[in-house]
Every structure is written in C-alpha cells, then in structure tokens.
Design a protein around this motif. Structure first.
Motif, PDB file in Angstrom:
ATOM      1  N   LYS A  76       0.918  -1.387   0.156  1.00  0.00           N
ATOM      2  CA  LYS A  76      -0.025   0.266   0.021  1.00  0.00           C
ATOM      3  C   LYS A  76       1.036   1.184  -0.029  1.00  0.00           C
ATOM      4  CE  LYS A  76      -4.319  -1.832   1.782  1.00  0.00           C
ATOM      5  NZ  LYS A  76      -5.188  -2.015   3.030  1.00  0.00           N
ATOM      6  N   ALA A  77       1.938   1.120   0.660  1.00  0.00           N
ATOM      7  CA  ALA A  77       2.860   2.277   0.648  1.00  0.00           C
ATOM      8  C   ALA A  77       3.352   2.605  -0.652  1.00  0.00           C
ATOM      9  CB  ALA A  77       3.991   2.184   1.618  1.00  0.00           C
ATOM     10  N   LEU A  79       1.812   1.846  -3.461  1.00  0.00           N
ATOM     11  CA  LEU A  79       0.657   2.227  -4.160  1.00  0.00           C
ATOM     12  C   LEU A  79       0.704   3.974  -4.119  1.00  0.00           C
ATOM     13  CD1 LEU A  79      -2.322   0.249  -3.769  1.00  0.00           C
ATOM     14  CD2 LEU A  79      -1.172   0.922  -5.909  1.00  0.00           C
ATOM     15  N   GLY A  80       1.008   4.282  -2.619  1.00  0.00           N
ATOM     16  CA  GLY A  80       0.913   5.684  -2.471  1.00  0.00           C
ATOM     17  C   GLY A  80       2.356   6.481  -3.009  1.00  0.00           C
ATOM     18  N   LEU A  83       1.257   6.991  -6.611  1.00  0.00           N
ATOM     19  CA  LEU A  83       0.240   8.144  -6.901  1.00  0.00           C
ATOM     20  C   LEU A  83       1.230   9.361  -6.903  1.00  0.00           C
ATOM     21  CD1 LEU A  83      -2.612   6.964  -4.632  1.00  0.00           C
ATOM     22  CD2 LEU A  83      -2.730   7.511  -7.020  1.00  0.00           C
ATOM     23  N   ILE A  84       1.985   9.512  -6.178  1.00  0.00           N
ATOM     24  CA  ILE A  84       2.855  10.600  -6.246  1.00  0.00           C
ATOM     25  C   ILE A  84       3.549  10.819  -7.225  1.00  0.00           C
ATOM     26  CG2 ILE A  84       4.874  11.759  -4.958  1.00  0.00           C
ATOM     27  CD1 ILE A  84       4.054  10.819  -2.386  1.00  0.00           C
ATOM     28  N   LEU A  86       2.573   9.619 -10.224  1.00  0.00           N
ATOM     29  CA  LEU A  86       1.832  10.114 -11.418  1.00  0.00           C
ATOM     30  C   LEU A  86       1.553  11.547 -11.018  1.00  0.00           C
ATOM     31  CD1 LEU A  86      -1.107   7.657 -11.462  1.00  0.00           C
ATOM     32  CD2 LEU A  86       0.480   8.524 -13.194  1.00  0.00           C
ATOM     33  N   PHE A  87       1.283  12.276  -9.878  1.00  0.00           N
ATOM     34  CA  PHE A  87       1.291  13.477  -9.661  1.00  0.00           C
ATOM     35  C   PHE A  87       2.421  14.251 -10.151  1.00  0.00           C
ATOM     36  CE2 PHE A  87       2.303  17.253  -7.101  1.00  0.00           C
ATOM     37  CZ  PHE A  87       1.308  18.004  -7.365  1.00  0.00           C
ATOM     38  N   GLN A  90       2.272  14.336 -14.093  1.00  0.00           N
ATOM     39  CA  GLN A  90       1.301  15.301 -14.735  1.00  0.00           C
ATOM     40  C   GLN A  90       1.787  16.984 -14.241  1.00  0.00           C
ATOM     41  OE1 GLN A  90      -2.384  14.527 -13.020  1.00  0.00           O
ATOM     42  NE2 GLN A  90      -3.722  15.526 -14.347  1.00  0.00           N
ATOM     43  N   TRP A  91       2.320  17.082 -13.101  1.00  0.00           N
ATOM     44  CA  TRP A  91       2.400  18.753 -12.734  1.00  0.00           C
ATOM     45  C   TRP A  91       3.652  19.073 -12.851  1.00  0.00           C
ATOM     46  CZ3 TRP A  91      -1.945  21.596 -13.207  1.00  0.00           C
ATOM     47  CH2 TRP A  91      -2.903  20.882 -13.040  1.00  0.00           C
ATOM     48  N   ALA A 128       6.246  27.582 -14.737  1.00  0.00           N
ATOM     49  CA  ALA A 128       4.984  27.199 -13.630  1.00  0.00           C
ATOM     50  C   ALA A 128       3.799  27.729 -14.491  1.00  0.00           C
ATOM     51  CB  ALA A 128       5.220  27.724 -12.370  1.00  0.00           C
ATOM     52  N   LEU A 132       0.873  25.109 -15.798  1.00  0.00           N
ATOM     53  CA  LEU A 132      -0.403  24.989 -14.948  1.00  0.00           C
ATOM     54  C   LEU A 132      -1.583  25.142 -15.919  1.00  0.00           C
ATOM     55  CD1 LEU A 132       0.525  27.132 -11.704  1.00  0.00           C
ATOM     56  CD2 LEU A 132      -0.211  24.729 -11.755  1.00  0.00           C
ATOM     57  N   VAL A 133      -1.351  26.236 -16.729  1.00  0.00           N
ATOM     58  CA  VAL A 133      -2.779  26.644 -17.618  1.00  0.00           C
ATOM     59  C   VAL A 133      -2.893  25.505 -18.391  1.00  0.00           C
ATOM     60  CG1 VAL A 133      -3.555  28.486 -19.153  1.00  0.00           C
ATOM     61  CG2 VAL A 133      -2.266  28.932 -17.041  1.00  0.00           C
ATOM     62  N   ALA A 135      -3.759  22.734 -18.099  1.00  0.00           N
ATOM     63  CA  ALA A 135      -4.888  22.208 -17.617  1.00  0.00           C
ATOM     64  C   ALA A 135      -6.218  22.750 -18.304  1.00  0.00           C
ATOM     65  CB  ALA A 135      -5.244  22.209 -15.989  1.00  0.00           C
TER      66      ALA A 135
END
Lengths: 281, 337
Positions: A76-77, A79-80, A83-84, A86-87, A90-91, A128, A132-133, A135
């Motif tokens: 599970k850690a 998986l966490g 997710l980070i 992936l974040f 993406q950004w 940045a 950001l834009v 999105a």
C-alpha cells in the motif's frame, strides 16, 4: 508591443531586437511539431513512471509477502508512492525541464525551445504558469481549446503561452553552409562577354543562390525552365544573350559574390521588413 | 567601414572565421553545461566575441553577403545572445536572504489579493454550509453529489472512531492519494480561472457543496464529532489552500474581464506573474495538509490533543498569513496598488 508602420510579413517568424540593435528572427514552431513533441514527452514521461512504478510495486509486494503481512502494508505504501509519481508526471515534468533548460526531452528531439516573447530564456515562474494553464488548454479534451487559441494567435501561443508571455521557437541550427562554387570553373573565353562588375540586388541574389543550391537536385529541363524566369532580364541588362540561362546565372553570381559589396538597384518589390534589406548608408 | 565594405565575402569569412568558431564552441559548451561552467578566460572572451559577431552580422547584412553566411551569423549570434542574456541569477531578485523572502512573498501576496480570496472563500464556504445543512436535513441529498457506495462505508468508518488507528501502509498510501488528488484539484482550480474566472468559481462551488454534503451525511449518521476531529487537524491548511488557489484563478480571470488601462494580454500576464506565488504557496500548504491528514488525522491520538493541535495550526496559519513579512515590508516592484 512596438507599433511598426510597415505591415509585418505574413510568416511564422518573430523578430527580436537586442540591445546591440541586431535583429534576430526566430522561427515560431507550428502546432504539428509541438503536438509531436507533446506526444513524445508523454511517452517518455509515462514510460518512466510505469517502469519505476512496476519496480516499486513488485519490490513492495515482495516485501509484504516476505514479512508475512497479509494486509500488504508495504504494498500500500508502494501504491502511495506510485500516486505521487503520477502527480509529479502530470504537474512536475514539464515545469522542471522547462524551468531548468527551456526544453523538455520531447522538445529537444524536435529542436524546439521555449523563450519569452522578448527572446530570453524562461525561468521557473513562466514555466510554472504555462504548464499550470495546460490544464485549461487541454479542455474539453485532447487540447482542443489550446489548439483553437493557437490557431487564432499570430505566434501560435496557447493559453499557457499567453499568460506566461512565452513562445515556442524552432532552435536555429548553427551550421556553415558550403559556399556556392562555380562548376565547372569559368573558362576565360566564357566570361569575356561579361562586364567586370556585376551588381545584383538582395532579392536577385537570394533567388539565384537558392536556385544554384538546388540545381543539382533538379532535372536539366526543370532547371532550365526555372532559370528562364530571371535569366532573360539579366541577359538584357548585361548584353549577354549567348549563354544558356542556368549557366548565365551561375556566372553572374560568381562575378557578383567575388566583387565585394554587391550594392545593386533596390528591388522594385516592396520589402516590408527592413532586416537585411535596408541600405546601410 | 569604407574599407570593410570592399572586402569580398570570402576574404571576410577567412579573416573572421576563427573568432566565429571560438564563439561557437563556447556557446555549445555554455548551453550544455551552463554559463557558470565556463572558465574565467572564456567568460572574459565571450562578451567581446559576441559584440564582434553582432558587428559582423550587421556588416554581412549591409554588404549583402550570401544568405547562408548571414543565416549562420544570425544563428550563432542568436545562440550567443541566449547564453549572454540568460536569466538573471535565480536568486538575485530574492535579495541576500532568498529563503526568508520566499517565505514572506506568499503571505504578502495573500494580503494583496485579499478581496479576491474573500470572494473565493464565499464561493467555497457558502455552498459548503448549504451542502452541510441540506445533508443534515435530508441525508439522501449527499447521494446526488457522491456515490452511495462510497458514502456508506465512509460513515461507518467514521462512526468506529480512531481507537484502532490506521496501519502505516494505509497512511502512506493515503498520503500519496491526497497529494495526487488534492494538489491536483487546487492546481486545476487555479488553471481554469483563465476562462474569465468562471472555471475557478465553478470548481469552488462544486467542491464546497460536495464536501459540505459529505460532512453533513457523515454527521447525520451520528459520526459528526469524529469527522470534526478528523478534519480539524489538516482542514485549515487544506481548505485554505483550495480557497487561495481558487482565488488566484479568480484574479487571473478578472484581469481578462477588466484589464483597466492595459491591454487584455498585458493585464493577463501581469496577473499571472502576481498570482503564481499564491499557487506555489497553496501547493506547499496542500502537501503539508496531505502529510497531516494521512499520518495524524486518522491516527489513534486522543481527540482532545487532535483538536488542540488543529486549533493551534489554524491560529498559526492565520498569524502567518496576516502578519508575516509586514514589519520589514520591502516595496516589491510588482506592487501596483
């Protein structure tokens, strides 16, 4: 923005004047090239994320099993962590690369670079904002809004570029082009009929040069056809009717480029932008 | 100039070629490794070489030398320009205390845009209150905003309380989820502000209503105290950050709708530079909130401790945002009001 009286040329070039009063022209990257860079970036970025995530998940799953943890705490850690990742993909990916170097790996492959509208490298602030834009640009899906805004913008700016004041240009390749050589070399008899000083204006010169550089890739008939578009006028000007059109152009060019400055009559065509066309006097 | 203008192209190239190649090598090295990696001699040479090539370019253009030569010089000059006129050193504009100034820049920006942030807070908390009230009045209202299958187990989980705590693996997983989800929401909430502020406003309204309804539903199932205990630790950071990000989006949108004396584009760009620090600050707040929410809020720490800590964080955050950077208030060049 500086107001210019002359109508700017309808082109994908953007002119940037430096404090030394030198004007560069950067070629603005079009949507296709940028789309390809984007796809490449997504491919690279998510390939890395998937690879790392797989390693993390396999290791954490093995860890969970080896300590006999049925709930799978380690997993599970993992998986966490995924997710980070992936974040960050993406950004963070575009932001970090563009903030550091002005180009993501995909942009590097396609020879693109992000600059400010003043031709300077961008920093983290602009990187940045424009990412950001992203999105908003990618709305409603597949960058439809961004493409629409880009097509309305003279400099192919999407919303993010507009906010951050950035443009995406095609990086200039710094290469020395080989000079045009006359082949076969001029025979003394051949140039007898030509005047000592040949002056060509910038347009004539550019046209002939382009022609001579492409001549090898053209068939003789096509080369002849193209040369005839300009050769008769030059033949009339220098009373040199006895040459074949293509050869005449080559000889005149050779003469002109070895005679130092080639100040000629200003072309009748209106040169709207004064980059290289303006007389230096 | 008179002499130079009679130099023919080949002689000109021959004479200058060595300098061009020297600059070319330097530019290549500088663009690969950064200008700081050049040795002192190279840096001293760079500026005169650049000025010379600018002169060469002007000369080549005036003398109508061949197009490839002009293009080459232009490309080289452009590349050298990019190196020479690079960014000002990344820390110079932050003064001699970069960290301190960054820490102060955020609350200053918050106070500068307090009206937009107040509006964003209204856009978030009024629907929040409405959602809360409606769900307390009629729990099925929450099902319109979130799936029933998610809400029922949620309410049961909160009803159980936190005596058992959560496994560490679950905590780590939830931390990842909160960063991925919540920071993503806040960043998107800001970005959509470019659509005249409407995107941010809708995002705030929708999130406020949904969160209010979920809290209301859980409370209506008798776990109100527990969910309050859960939220109180990270709530001020998390909800505050969403309001700040949304408010930044509103500023961005308003700059387009009402540009004042600037062009719309200039107004948008000025607003963008202003609010980017708000978004950065909000992201940091959300990451802190994610850590607290994952490892503290669901833990088996006694309720009273959690509530006192939550109140402390709330007060500290409030003090930071209202007071930090006030005393040594350096007038920022971007401050227009």
């Amino acid at each position: 923005m500086r107001a210019s009286e002359a109508v700017p040329p309808l082109d994908t070039l953007v002119e940037i004047e430096t404090p030394e009063h030198i004007v560069f022209r950067h070629r603005i990257a079009g949507p296709t090239r940028r789309l390809l860079a984007l796809l490449l970036d997504l491919l690279i970025c998510y390939a890395v994320v998937i690879a790392v995530a797989l390693v993390v998940l396999v290791v954490t799953a093995a860890g969970s099993i080896s300590v006999g943890d049925e709930v799978g705490g380690f997993f599970k850690a993992g998986l966490g962590l995924t997710l980070i990742l992936l974040f960050l993909a993406q950004w963070g990916y575009f932001f970090v690369f563009e903030g550091l170097t002005g180009r993501t790996p995909g942009k590097r492959v396609l020879a693109l670079r992000v600059l400010t509208v003043h031709g300077r490298p961008i920093g983290f602030g602009a990187a940045a904002l424009r990412n950001l834009v992203r999105a908003a640009d990618s709305l409603p899906s597949a960058y439809v809004l961004g493409a629409l805004v880009m097509s309305l913008s003279p400099r192919f700016q999407r919303l993010g570029d507009l906010v951050a004041g950035t443009i995406v240009v095609v990086d200039q390749e710094v290469k020395v082009a080989r000079p045009v050589v006359l082949s076969p070399p001029a025979h003394p008899q051949e140039v007898e009929g030509l005047p000592e000083h040949v002056t060509l204006d910038a347009d004539e010169r550019a046209a002939i040069e382009l022609f001579l550089r492409r001549q090898d890739t053209l068939g003789p008939a096509r080369a002849d056809e193209l040369a005839r578009m300009i050769a008769p006028q030059l033949a009339a000007r220098y009373q040199a009717a006895a040459y074949s059109p293509a050869r005449l152009l080559a000889l005149l060019y050779d003469r002109a480029s070895h005679a130092g400055r080639n100040e000629g009559p200003v072309s009748s065509r209106n040169r709207a932008h004064s980059g290289g066309g303006a007389s230096w006097r | 100039m008179a002499i130079a203008s009679h130099v023919n192209e080949n002689a000109f190239c021959e004479r200058r070629q060595r300098d061009w190649e020297e600059l070319d090598v330097m530019v290549l090295r500088a663009s690969r490794m950064g200008v700081k990696k050049l040795d002192t001699d190279a840096i001293l040479r760079f500026s005169p070489l650049y000025r010379d090539i600018c002169a060469d370019l002007a000369r080549a253009q005036a003398a109508r030398y061949s197009a490839p030569l002009v293009d080459y010089l232009q490309g080289l000059a452009a590349a050298a320009h990019t190196v020479l006129y690079g960014l000002p050193s990344r820390t110079r504009h932050l003064g001699d205390q970069p960290f301190r100034n960054l820490v102060y820049a955020f609350p200053r920006a918050v106070r500068r845009h307090r009206r937009a942030l107040l509006l964003a807070a209204c856009l978030f908390f009024i629907p929040f209150a409405a959602g809360l009230a409606l769900a307390l009045h009629d729990p099925t209202f929450a099902f319109r905003l979130a799936p029933e299958g998610m809400l029922k187990p949620l309410a049961e989980a909160y009803a159980k309380g936190f005596e058992e705590g959560r496994a560490n693996g679950d905590n780590a997983m939830m931390a990842g989820f909160y960063i991925h989800n919540n920071v993503g929401i806040a960043l998107r909430c800001f970005a959509l502000g470019i659509l005249g502020g409407l995107g941010s406003a809708l995002y705030l309204l929708q999130n406020g209503l949904a969160i209010g309804a979920i809290v209301g539903y859980v409370a209506s199932k008798g776990a109100g105290q527990n969910i309050l205990t859960f939220i109180v630790g990270h709530g001020s950071l998390e909800l505050g950050a969403i309001v700040i990000a949304g408010g930044a989006g509103l500023v961005l949108g308003y700059s387009l709708v009402s540009p004042g004396e600037k062009t719309r584009l200039a107004s948008l760009q000025a607003a963008g530079r202003e609010v980017v620090v708000l978004v950065a600050g909000a992201s940091v707040m959300l990451m802190m909130a994610a850590g607290i929410e994952a490892f503290w809020s669901g833990s088996s720490v006694p309720t009273l401790v959690k509530r006192i800590t939550g109140a402390t964080i709330f007060v500290l955050l409030g003090l930071y945002l209202t007071l930090a950077g006030r005393a040594s208030r350096a007038p920022s060049p971007r401050e227009s009001r």
